[in-house]
Design an enzyme around this catalytic site. Structure first.
Site, PDB file in Angstrom:
ATOM      1  N   SER A  38     -51.541   5.589  13.765  1.00 28.93           N
ATOM      2  CA  SER A  38     -52.668   6.390  14.280  1.00 28.93           C
ATOM      3  C   SER A  38     -53.721   6.756  13.230  1.00 28.93           C
ATOM      4  O   SER A  38     -54.833   7.106  13.589  1.00 28.93           O
ATOM      5  CB  SER A  38     -52.137   7.680  14.903  1.00 28.93           C
ATOM      6  N   ASP A 315     -55.182  18.026  14.340  1.00 26.87           N
ATOM      7  CA  ASP A 315     -54.022  18.493  15.115  1.00 26.87           C
ATOM      8  C   ASP A 315     -52.791  18.600  14.217  1.00 26.87           C
ATOM      9  O   ASP A 315     -52.933  18.849  13.021  1.00 26.87           O
ATOM     10  CB  ASP A 315     -53.791  17.591  16.338  1.00 26.87           C
ATOM     11  N   HIS A 318     -52.892  14.846  12.095  1.00 26.67           N
ATOM     12  CA  HIS A 318     -54.058  13.997  11.828  1.00 26.67           C
ATOM     13  C   HIS A 318     -55.233  14.766  11.236  1.00 26.67           C
ATOM     14  O   HIS A 318     -55.598  15.809  11.765  1.00 26.67           O
ATOM     15  CB  HIS A 318     -54.535  13.342  13.137  1.00 26.67           C
TER      16      HIS A 318
END
Ligand SMILES: *[C@@H]1O[C@H](CO)[C@@H](O)[C@H](O)[C@H]1NC(C)=O
Ligand SMILES: *[C@@H]1O[C@H](CO)[C@@H](O)[C@H](O)[C@H]1NC(C)=O
Ligand SMILES: *[C@@H]1O[C@H](CO)[C@@H](O)[C@H](O)[C@H]1NC(C)=O
Ligand SMILES: *[C@@H]1O[C@H](CO)[C@@H](O)[C@H](O)[C@H]1NC(C)=O
Ligand SMILES: *[C@@H]1O[C@H](CO)[C@@H](O)[C@H](O)[C@H]1NC(C)=O
Length: 339
Positions: A38, A315, A318
């Protein structure tokens, strides 16, 4: 007479300029191929939170496949290369392959993780297939940059099974072996410029630092990342020596995360209205875990900070666009050495 000479000179110089332009282009990199998770995925995980609010609120303005409020590392590296971002593998077609391809898939790792997506070796196999189908040529590969970011999800998955330090040390050794297998595979396909990120300081991620009330990073977990990174550095050095040229280069997420966080903590000591860099912008109450969560009625069940552009983390794990932007600024000199 004079006029004629000038135009003759211009006429002679123009092709030369053209050749110079072409050759500087080849010295850089005109395609970007991305593998990993991610931190670098820009749109492959079609059914994940990356395609749901509030991701993408800063850029592009709506959810569009990034695990952040805006740009991630891939976007900044493409801008460094002066190319548009490569298309996500899930969205590719015959006419959008000119900037390369992003194979990275949020939540995956080198080994099996909690997310059912393609691991790094499967991602590289997809790349190999396209090369076999002559979608990309040998010279395309020579003038491409490859970016690989993975491993953090492997540690998360392993830590759910066994947290003994001895077991983690053994796991690091097997993981680094798998990293090397994949690096060799990419290089064997013809890539000449391969950037591998070092792991971020796990102990600073909001999901972990929340145990200190977002006051400090947790050193024991940072040490896991440091051990991994040291072993990677040795192996990358060995690989470059073996090949006889510096094909592999590391991008140090560990020290760039730490130094950005420290700088932001210092600024905040002088201006208390600035955000605590260890606090996530989204869903602070749950250390960022509930970012994007909605209740039965579709009402959002999370808070957002007032100014995402002042945050470091978006978050639970990230960075925000602002976070990635400052990390990229510090990585520029390493990127410059590679291309
Ligand atoms: C390919 O994808 C692009 C978006 O990346 C889209 O604009 C274009 O219409 C698609 N072309 C074909 C032939 O499907
Ligand atoms: C990656 O996934 C493929 C397909 O599920 C599997 O065959 C392979 O063993 C996996 N690689 C590793 C290193 O776990
Ligand atoms: C964790 O790993 C250690 C060392 O390898 C081992 O002795 C222990 O049994 C493992 N614990 C679990 C729960 O698997
Ligand atoms: C403190 O930071 C805020 C941003 O939150 C900024 O608007 C303000 O000008 C800063 N104050 C000082 C004294 O630097
Ligand atoms: C989320 O839901 C819980 C339980 O329904 C509620 O107590 C809480 O206030 C909600 N939080 C937000 C930010 O909406």
């Amino acid at each position: 007479m004079v006029k004629q000479n000038q135009s003759t000179i211009t006429f002679l110089l123009l092709p030369l300029l053209f050749i110079l332009f072409i050759s500087t282009k080849i010295e850089g990199a005109n395609k970007l191929f991305v593998f990993g998770d991610s931190y670098v995925d820009t749109g492959n995980a079609l059914n994940s939170g990356s395609y749901k609010p509030p991701s993408g609120i800063t850029y592009p303005g709506t959810p569009a496949g990034r695990f952040s409020d805006g740009r991630v590392l891939t976007d900044y590296i493409a801008s460094f290369l002066k190319i548009d971002i490569p298309i996500s593998y899930s969205l590719k077609n015959s006419s959008n392959l000119q900037n390369g391809i992003n194979f990275a898939y949020g939540g995956t790792g080198f080994f099996k993780t909690l997310v059912d997506g393609p691991n790094v070796s499967v991602q590289i196999n997809s790349f190999e297939q396209l090369i076999q189908q002559n979608v990309y040529s040998k010279s395309d590969l020579e003038t491409s940059l490859v970016l690989l970011n993975s491993g953090a999800n492997d540690y998360t998955t392993f830590a759910l099974k066994n947290t003994s330090l001895q077991a983690i040390q053994q796991f690091t050794e097997s993981l680094v072996k798998e990293v090397v297998v994949n690096l060799r595979h990419i290089q064997s396909l013809g890539a000449q410029k391969i950037a591998l990120t070092l792991l971020q300081p796990f102990g600073c991620l909001p999901i972990i630092s929340s145990t200190s009330g977002f006051q400090n990073c947790i050193d024991t977990l940072n040490l896991v990342a440091t051990n991994h990174n040291n072993l990677i550095l040795q192996n990358v050095d060995d690989l470059n020596k073996e090949i006889g040229k510096p094909v592999f280069k590391t991008l140090d997420l560990y020290n760039t995360f730490l130094s950005t966080i420290q700088t932001m903590q210092k600024s905040r000591a002088e201006n208390s209205t600035l955000m605590n860099p260890l606090e996530p912008c989204c869903a602070k109450d749950s250390a960022g875990v509930n970012c994007g969560k909605v209740d039965d009625k579709g009402q959002k069940n999370y808070t957002l900070c007032e100014k995402p552009e002042l945050s470091f983390f978006w978050d639970n794990v990230h960075p925000s666009q602002n976070g990635w932007s400052s990390i990229y600024t510090q990585l520029q000199s390493s990127l410059g050495q590679l291309i």
